[in-house]
Design a protein around this motif. Structure first.
Motif, PDB file in Angstrom:
ATOM      1  N   PRO A 160       0.835  -1.239  -0.029  1.00  0.00           N
ATOM      2  CA  PRO A 160       0.036  -0.087   0.073  1.00  0.00           C
ATOM      3  C   PRO A 160       0.826   1.456   0.037  1.00  0.00           C
ATOM      4  O   PRO A 160       2.232   1.301   0.153  1.00  0.00           O
ATOM      5  CB  PRO A 160      -0.622  -0.185   1.172  1.00  0.00           C
ATOM      6  N   PRO A 161       0.250   2.452  -0.182  1.00  0.00           N
ATOM      7  CA  PRO A 161       1.091   3.642  -0.159  1.00  0.00           C
ATOM      8  C   PRO A 161       1.578   3.890   0.968  1.00  0.00           C
ATOM      9  O   PRO A 161       2.833   4.339   1.311  1.00  0.00           O
ATOM     10  CB  PRO A 161      -0.044   4.890  -0.592  1.00  0.00           C
ATOM     11  N   SER A 162       1.165   3.498   2.298  1.00  0.00           N
ATOM     12  CA  SER A 162       1.678   3.645   3.556  1.00  0.00           C
ATOM     13  C   SER A 162       1.053   2.256   4.574  1.00  0.00           C
ATOM     14  O   SER A 162      -0.182   1.739   3.900  1.00  0.00           O
ATOM     15  CB  SER A 162       1.193   4.867   4.251  1.00  0.00           C
ATOM     16  N   GLY A 163       1.494   1.826   5.569  1.00  0.00           N
ATOM     17  CA  GLY A 163       1.014   0.923   6.303  1.00  0.00           C
ATOM     18  C   GLY A 163       1.532  -0.305   5.782  1.00  0.00           C
ATOM     19  O   GLY A 163       2.865  -0.390   5.570  1.00  0.00           O
ATOM     20  N   ASN A 164       1.055  -1.509   6.116  1.00  0.00           N
ATOM     21  CA  ASN A 164       1.527  -2.817   6.562  1.00  0.00           C
ATOM     22  C   ASN A 164       1.289  -3.561   4.883  1.00  0.00           C
ATOM     23  O   ASN A 164       0.456  -3.370   4.176  1.00  0.00           O
ATOM     24  CB  ASN A 164       0.524  -3.583   7.217  1.00  0.00           C
ATOM     25  N   THR A 165       2.586  -3.966   4.493  1.00  0.00           N
ATOM     26  CA  THR A 165       2.386  -4.918   3.362  1.00  0.00           C
ATOM     27  C   THR A 165       2.041  -6.289   3.619  1.00  0.00           C
ATOM     28  O   THR A 165       2.281  -6.742   4.934  1.00  0.00           O
ATOM     29  CB  THR A 165       4.185  -5.075   2.835  1.00  0.00           C
ATOM     30  N   SER A 166       1.072  -6.841   2.771  1.00  0.00           N
ATOM     31  CA  SER A 166       0.497  -8.044   3.197  1.00  0.00           C
ATOM     32  C   SER A 166       0.636  -9.131   2.116  1.00  0.00           C
ATOM     33  O   SER A 166       0.551  -8.883   0.862  1.00  0.00           O
ATOM     34  CB  SER A 166      -1.034  -7.720   3.635  1.00  0.00           C
ATOM     35  N   LEU A 167       0.541 -10.400   2.413  1.00  0.00           N
ATOM     36  CA  LEU A 167       0.478 -11.594   1.618  1.00  0.00           C
ATOM     37  C   LEU A 167      -0.937 -12.374   2.152  1.00  0.00           C
ATOM     38  O   LEU A 167      -0.861 -12.952   3.063  1.00  0.00           O
ATOM     39  CB  LEU A 167       1.638 -12.413   1.717  1.00  0.00           C
ATOM     40  N   ILE A 168      -1.980 -12.306   1.236  1.00  0.00           N
ATOM     41  CA  ILE A 168      -3.090 -12.911   1.616  1.00  0.00           C
ATOM     42  C   ILE A 168      -3.462 -14.221   0.789  1.00  0.00           C
ATOM     43  O   ILE A 168      -3.371 -13.743  -0.655  1.00  0.00           O
ATOM     44  CB  ILE A 168      -4.185 -11.812   1.319  1.00  0.00           C
ATOM     45  N   SER A 169      -3.701 -15.209   1.177  1.00  0.00           N
ATOM     46  CA  SER A 169      -3.994 -16.465   0.436  1.00  0.00           C
ATOM     47  C   SER A 169      -5.357 -16.477   0.223  1.00  0.00           C
ATOM     48  O   SER A 169      -6.083 -16.457   1.068  1.00  0.00           O
ATOM     49  CB  SER A 169      -3.437 -17.683   1.099  1.00  0.00           C
ATOM     50  N   LEU A 170      -5.609 -16.573  -0.908  1.00  0.00           N
ATOM     51  CA  LEU A 170      -7.218 -16.757  -1.229  1.00  0.00           C
ATOM     52  C   LEU A 170      -7.519 -18.214  -1.598  1.00  0.00           C
ATOM     53  O   LEU A 170      -6.989 -18.795  -2.516  1.00  0.00           O
ATOM     54  CB  LEU A 170      -7.531 -15.957  -2.544  1.00  0.00           C
ATOM     55  N   PRO A 171      -8.288 -18.734  -0.676  1.00  0.00           N
ATOM     56  CA  PRO A 171      -8.464 -20.040  -1.044  1.00  0.00           C
ATOM     57  C   PRO A 171      -9.306 -20.365  -2.253  1.00  0.00           C
ATOM     58  O   PRO A 171     -10.088 -19.856  -2.841  1.00  0.00           O
ATOM     59  CB  PRO A 171      -9.706 -20.510   0.324  1.00  0.00           C
ATOM     60  N   ARG A 172      -8.656 -21.573  -2.826  1.00  0.00           N
ATOM     61  CA  ARG A 172      -8.930 -21.790  -4.279  1.00  0.00           C
ATOM     62  C   ARG A 172     -10.216 -22.126  -4.471  1.00  0.00           C
ATOM     63  O   ARG A 172     -11.091 -21.813  -5.516  1.00  0.00           O
ATOM     64  CB  ARG A 172      -8.200 -22.910  -4.974  1.00  0.00           C
ATOM     65  N   ASP A 173     -10.979 -22.665  -3.291  1.00  0.00           N
ATOM     66  CA  ASP A 173     -12.454 -22.960  -3.356  1.00  0.00           C
ATOM     67  C   ASP A 173     -13.409 -22.114  -3.007  1.00  0.00           C
ATOM     68  O   ASP A 173     -14.455 -22.217  -2.650  1.00  0.00           O
ATOM     69  CB  ASP A 173     -12.655 -24.424  -2.486  1.00  0.00           C
ATOM     70  N   THR A 174     -13.055 -20.761  -2.783  1.00  0.00           N
ATOM     71  CA  THR A 174     -13.610 -19.658  -2.384  1.00  0.00           C
ATOM     72  C   THR A 174     -14.899 -19.459  -3.438  1.00  0.00           C
ATOM     73  O   THR A 174     -14.856 -19.414  -4.569  1.00  0.00           O
ATOM     74  CB  THR A 174     -12.944 -18.363  -2.528  1.00  0.00           C
ATOM     75  N   TYR A 175     -16.237 -19.423  -2.688  1.00  0.00           N
ATOM     76  CA  TYR A 175     -17.496 -19.522  -3.520  1.00  0.00           C
ATOM     77  C   TYR A 175     -17.745 -17.970  -3.804  1.00  0.00           C
ATOM     78  O   TYR A 175     -17.833 -16.996  -3.123  1.00  0.00           O
ATOM     79  CB  TYR A 175     -18.518 -20.048  -2.654  1.00  0.00           C
ATOM     80  N   MET A 176     -17.659 -17.585  -5.157  1.00  0.00           N
ATOM     81  CA  MET A 176     -17.929 -16.451  -5.506  1.00  0.00           C
ATOM     82  C   MET A 176     -18.551 -16.346  -7.059  1.00  0.00           C
ATOM     83  O   MET A 176     -18.596 -17.387  -7.851  1.00  0.00           O
ATOM     84  CB  MET A 176     -16.371 -15.625  -5.665  1.00  0.00           C
ATOM     85  N   GLU A 177     -18.898 -15.042  -7.246  1.00  0.00           N
ATOM     86  CA  GLU A 177     -19.684 -14.863  -8.762  1.00  0.00           C
ATOM     87  C   GLU A 177     -18.484 -14.571  -9.647  1.00  0.00           C
ATOM     88  O   GLU A 177     -17.744 -13.565  -9.830  1.00  0.00           O
ATOM     89  CB  GLU A 177     -20.317 -13.780  -8.711  1.00  0.00           C
ATOM     90  N   ILE A 178     -18.042 -15.786 -10.586  1.00  0.00           N
ATOM     91  CA  ILE A 178     -16.947 -15.363 -11.731  1.00  0.00           C
ATOM     92  C   ILE A 178     -17.505 -14.477 -12.856  1.00  0.00           C
ATOM     93  O   ILE A 178     -18.679 -14.772 -13.324  1.00  0.00           O
ATOM     94  CB  ILE A 178     -16.759 -16.890 -12.307  1.00  0.00           C
ATOM     95  N   PRO A 179     -16.975 -13.575 -13.112  1.00  0.00           N
ATOM     96  CA  PRO A 179     -17.379 -12.609 -14.281  1.00  0.00           C
ATOM     97  C   PRO A 179     -17.769 -13.158 -15.472  1.00  0.00           C
ATOM     98  O   PRO A 179     -17.212 -14.034 -16.071  1.00  0.00           O
ATOM     99  CB  PRO A 179     -16.126 -11.507 -14.175  1.00  0.00           C
ATOM    100  N   GLY A 180     -19.292 -13.344 -15.615  1.00  0.00           N
ATOM    101  CA  GLY A 180     -19.515 -13.838 -17.194  1.00  0.00           C
ATOM    102  C   GLY A 180     -20.032 -15.435 -16.867  1.00  0.00           C
ATOM    103  O   GLY A 180     -20.159 -15.848 -17.928  1.00  0.00           O
ATOM    104  N   HIS A 181     -19.636 -15.838 -15.695  1.00  0.00           N
ATOM    105  CA  HIS A 181     -20.147 -17.281 -15.734  1.00  0.00           C
ATOM    106  C   HIS A 181     -20.638 -17.609 -14.502  1.00  0.00           C
ATOM    107  O   HIS A 181     -21.054 -18.832 -14.336  1.00  0.00           O
ATOM    108  CB  HIS A 181     -18.636 -17.834 -15.740  1.00  0.00           C
ATOM    109  N   GLY A 182     -21.347 -16.721 -13.752  1.00  0.00           N
ATOM    110  CA  GLY A 182     -22.013 -17.099 -12.566  1.00  0.00           C
ATOM    111  C   GLY A 182     -21.275 -17.440 -11.269  1.00  0.00           C
ATOM    112  O   GLY A 182     -20.109 -17.701 -11.281  1.00  0.00           O
ATOM    113  N   TRP A 183     -21.960 -18.141 -10.155  1.00  0.00           N
ATOM    114  CA  TRP A 183     -21.141 -18.673  -9.004  1.00  0.00           C
ATOM    115  C   TRP A 183     -20.607 -19.907  -9.169  1.00  0.00           C
ATOM    116  O   TRP A 183     -21.136 -20.930  -9.651  1.00  0.00           O
ATOM    117  CB  TRP A 183     -22.333 -18.522  -8.195  1.00  0.00           C
ATOM    118  N   ASN A 184     -19.326 -19.861  -8.754  1.00  0.00           N
ATOM    119  CA  ASN A 184     -18.477 -21.113  -8.559  1.00  0.00           C
ATOM    120  C   ASN A 184     -17.286 -20.925  -7.730  1.00  0.00           C
ATOM    121  O   ASN A 184     -17.402 -19.930  -7.204  1.00  0.00           O
ATOM    122  CB  ASN A 184     -18.246 -21.443 -10.007  1.00  0.00           C
ATOM    123  N   LYS A 185     -16.327 -21.902  -7.827  1.00  0.00           N
ATOM    124  CA  LYS A 185     -15.085 -21.844  -7.020  1.00  0.00           C
ATOM    125  C   LYS A 185     -14.179 -20.703  -7.633  1.00  0.00           C
ATOM    126  O   LYS A 185     -14.152 -20.749  -8.963  1.00  0.00           O
ATOM    127  CB  LYS A 185     -14.693 -23.197  -6.964  1.00  0.00           C
TER     128      LYS A 185
END
Length: 322
Positions: free
Chosen positions: A93-118
């Motif tokens: 970020p411009p200031s503050g904490n640098t972060s490394l965030i792992s996004l679970p591959r099975d996260t349920y979300m709306e895939i752009p143009g394809h609907g809800w899936n992992k």
């Protein structure tokens, strides 16, 4: 009286020493410059599309792709095709904490143009471009650089640095990943590190545990590469760059300098002042129907990612649950 020829000889010797020093200085300076130019020409690029967002700071999308079609290490695995088994965002970020965030591959979300899936279905359907768009849609954070590493290439990188120390506090005998592990810390070669990064079935934390081990492997490689002794071993530098760059694909707008900045950002994120972990998770076994077991994020996850973007995220925010 001293012979007339004496002074010129001393001057010639002096000039010879000076010339040798200058040549040595040129070699010392030119080696890393030449190495950077050589390495930049080795980079493999991939089309990861254009960002649809504009956020301050710099964010790298790190994807570990797992192709089983032509890798003998995976011939026992019934899963076919290619998918993103590792998905992380590294944010400066411009200031503050640098972060490394792992996004679970099975996260349920709306895939752009394809609907809800992992989340990792995005990679299967649309490669790096759709994965980038999906991560931006999920997090609300602009992805400035896309970096993909083949999981098989991970083993070559570990071997190029002479092995890395990895730690796990329980015994493992996992058939799927072929990891055989005795509780404790061990110097691991490339094949063992790859199995360490891929193992999931024997991990009591499942996908979250695996993402933490994947972060550990990358951190171990980064720490080893940062060893000052490597600076005086040009042969190992070349071997390491060849192994690493041979396993990497980066977005069209990324170069060797960007990868160097990414390495520094990773060190900051995994250091004492950095933040690493996973977003807040409501359920590790959410079953919406039609896609099997998925990971469901907490309702307030947009606020979490906003804190990642502005650097206010803290280590206590990234335990993976609430």
């Amino acid at each position: 009286m001293a012979p007339r020829g004496g002074r010129p000889r001393r001057r010639r010797r002096g000039r010879g020493v000076l010339l040798a020093f200058v040549l040595l200085l040129v070699l010392i300076l030119a080696w890393p410059v030449g190495l950077l130019i050589w390495a930049n020409g080795k980079i493999q690029h991939v089309d990861a599309g254009e960002s649809s967002l504009s956020t301050a700071g710099t964010t790298y999308l790190l994807a570990g792709s797992d192709s089983r079609d032509d890798d003998e290490n995976f011939t026992h695995d019934p899963t076919e095709g290619q998918r993103a088994d590792t998905i992380m965002i590294l944010t400066v970020p411009p200031s503050g904490n640098t972060s490394l965030i792992s996004l679970p591959r099975d996260t349920y979300m709306e895939i752009p143009g394809h609907g809800w899936n992992k989340l990792n279905a995005a990679y299967s359907w649309g490669g790096p471009e759709l994965l980038r768009a999906s991560v931006e849609s999920l997090t609300g954070i602009e992805v400035d650089h896309y970096v993909e590493i083949g999981m098989g290439g991970l083993a070559n990188v570990v071997d190029a640095v002479g092995g890395v120390e990895l730690c796990l506090d329980y015994d493992v005998s996992d058939r799927d990943s072929r990891l055989e592990w005795e509780a404790g810390c061990h110097i691991s070669d490339g094949d063992t590190a790859l199995a360490f990064a891929r193992m999931r079935a024997a991990d009591p934390m499942g996908d979250i545990g695996r993402t933490l081990r994947q972060q550990q492997v990358i951190q171990a490689i980064t720490s080893t590469v940062a060893d000052p002794a490597l600076a005086v071993r040009p042969g190992q530098q070349v071997d390491l760059l060849e192994s690493g760059l041979g396993a990497l694909y980066v977005s069209e707008n990324s170069n060797i300098i960007d990868l160097g900045r990414m390495a520094l950002a990773f060190r900051n994120a995994t250091g004492p002042d950095g933040v690493r972990g996973a977003p807040p998770i409501a359920s590790m076994n959410h079953r919406p129907g039609g896609v099997g077991s998925t990971v469901l994020l907490e309702d307030h996850y947009p606020a979490f990612f906003a804190s990642v973007a502005d650097g206010t995220v803290e280590q206590g925010d990234v335990d993976g649950d609430d």
